[in-house]
Design a protein around this motif. Structure first.
Motif, PDB file in Angstrom:
ATOM      1  N   TYR A  66       0.868  -1.171   0.000  1.00 23.46           N
ATOM      2  CA  TYR A  66       0.000   0.000   0.000  1.00 23.46           C
ATOM      3  C   TYR A  66       0.900   1.215   0.000  1.00 23.46           C
ATOM      4  O   TYR A  66       2.068   1.147   0.407  1.00 23.46           O
ATOM      5  N   LEU A  67       0.371   2.332  -0.412  1.00 25.75           N
ATOM      6  CA  LEU A  67       1.113   3.590  -0.364  1.00 25.75           C
ATOM      7  C   LEU A  67       0.656   4.381   0.854  1.00 25.75           C
ATOM      8  O   LEU A  67      -0.525   4.684   1.008  1.00 25.75           O
ATOM      9  N   HIS A  68       1.606   4.686   1.714  1.00 26.52           N
ATOM     10  CA  HIS A  68       1.348   5.510   2.892  1.00 26.52           C
ATOM     11  C   HIS A  68       1.016   6.922   2.434  1.00 26.52           C
ATOM     12  O   HIS A  68       1.423   7.344   1.340  1.00 26.52           O
ATOM     13  N   ARG A  69       0.303   7.653   3.249  1.00 26.46           N
ATOM     14  CA  ARG A  69      -0.065   9.030   2.920  1.00 26.46           C
ATOM     15  C   ARG A  69       1.147   9.875   2.541  1.00 26.46           C
ATOM     16  O   ARG A  69       1.074  10.735   1.666  1.00 26.46           O
ATOM     17  N   ASP A  70       2.303   9.620   3.153  1.00 25.46           N
ATOM     18  CA  ASP A  70       3.493  10.413   2.830  1.00 25.46           C
ATOM     19  C   ASP A  70       4.253   9.872   1.611  1.00 25.46           C
ATOM     20  O   ASP A  70       5.282  10.410   1.235  1.00 25.46           O
ATOM     21  N   GLY A  71       3.737   8.809   0.983  1.00 21.31           N
ATOM     22  CA  GLY A  71       4.307   8.327  -0.272  1.00 21.31           C
ATOM     23  C   GLY A  71       5.141   7.067  -0.216  1.00 21.31           C
ATOM     24  O   GLY A  71       5.398   6.467  -1.257  1.00 21.31           O
ATOM     25  N   HIS A  72       5.587   6.650   0.963  1.00 15.87           N
ATOM     26  CA  HIS A  72       6.422   5.444   0.995  1.00 15.87           C
ATOM     27  C   HIS A  72       5.561   4.180   0.932  1.00 15.87           C
ATOM     28  O   HIS A  72       4.384   4.174   1.294  1.00 15.87           O
ATOM     29  N   ALA A  73       6.163   3.120   0.415  1.00 19.47           N
ATOM     30  CA  ALA A  73       5.474   1.838   0.273  1.00 19.47           C
ATOM     31  C   ALA A  73       5.433   1.102   1.607  1.00 19.47           C
ATOM     32  O   ALA A  73       6.418   1.093   2.352  1.00 19.47           O
ATOM     33  N   VAL A  74       4.290   0.502   1.887  1.00 11.86           N
ATOM     34  CA  VAL A  74       4.093  -0.264   3.113  1.00 11.86           C
ATOM     35  C   VAL A  74       3.762  -1.711   2.717  1.00 11.86           C
ATOM     36  O   VAL A  74       2.731  -1.954   2.092  1.00 11.86           O
ATOM     37  N   PRO A  75       4.646  -2.663   3.040  1.00  9.05           N
ATOM     38  CA  PRO A  75       4.354  -4.051   2.694  1.00  9.05           C
ATOM     39  C   PRO A  75       3.248  -4.626   3.571  1.00  9.05           C
ATOM     40  O   PRO A  75       3.223  -4.381   4.778  1.00  9.05           O
ATOM     41  N   VAL A  76       2.319  -5.344   2.944  1.00  6.41           N
ATOM     42  CA  VAL A  76       1.228  -5.991   3.667  1.00  6.41           C
ATOM     43  C   VAL A  76       1.035  -7.403   3.127  1.00  6.41           C
ATOM     44  O   VAL A  76       1.464  -7.716   2.022  1.00  6.41           O
ATOM     45  N   GLN A  77       0.395  -8.227   3.918  1.00  8.34           N
ATOM     46  CA  GLN A  77       0.020  -9.576   3.504  1.00  8.34           C
ATOM     47  C   GLN A  77      -1.502  -9.631   3.527  1.00  8.34           C
ATOM     48  O   GLN A  77      -2.103  -9.485   4.580  1.00  8.34           O
TER      49      GLN A  77
END
Length: 86
Positions: A66-77
């Motif tokens: 997912y893309l965090h509000r500040d733009g960095h990628a957040v890995p999820v399962q």
């Protein structure tokens, strides 16, 4: 954890997901999961959604970002299944 409609719109979202992606619940409820899915992961996710809704598969698990509000990628399962009953 979240509940998502067949069109991808958020229906219910827990606080942990909000914190993970940096958006409050009200903001997320005005959009869909596609809006915060990393573009490189969206096609595969949508294909699995299509297959699940068509009854080809009962559900799926997938690692994506997912893309965090500040733009960095957040890995999820993800662990996705369909509830076909009210």
């Amino acid at each position: 954890m979240a509940l998502v409609g067949t069109d991808g719109r958020w229906l219910r979202i827990n606080k942990a997901l909000c914190s993970l992606v940096g958006h409050d619940e009200a903001t997320l409820l005005r959009t869909d999961f596609q809006a915060i899915t990393h573009p490189d992961d969206l096609g595969a996710d949508l294909e699995l959604v299509r297959r699940t809704l068509a009854g080809e598969i009962p559900g799926y698990r997938m690692a994506k970002r997912y893309l965090h509000r500040d733009g960095h990628a957040v890995p999820v399962q993800l662990s996705v299944s369909v509830v076909r009953d009210v």
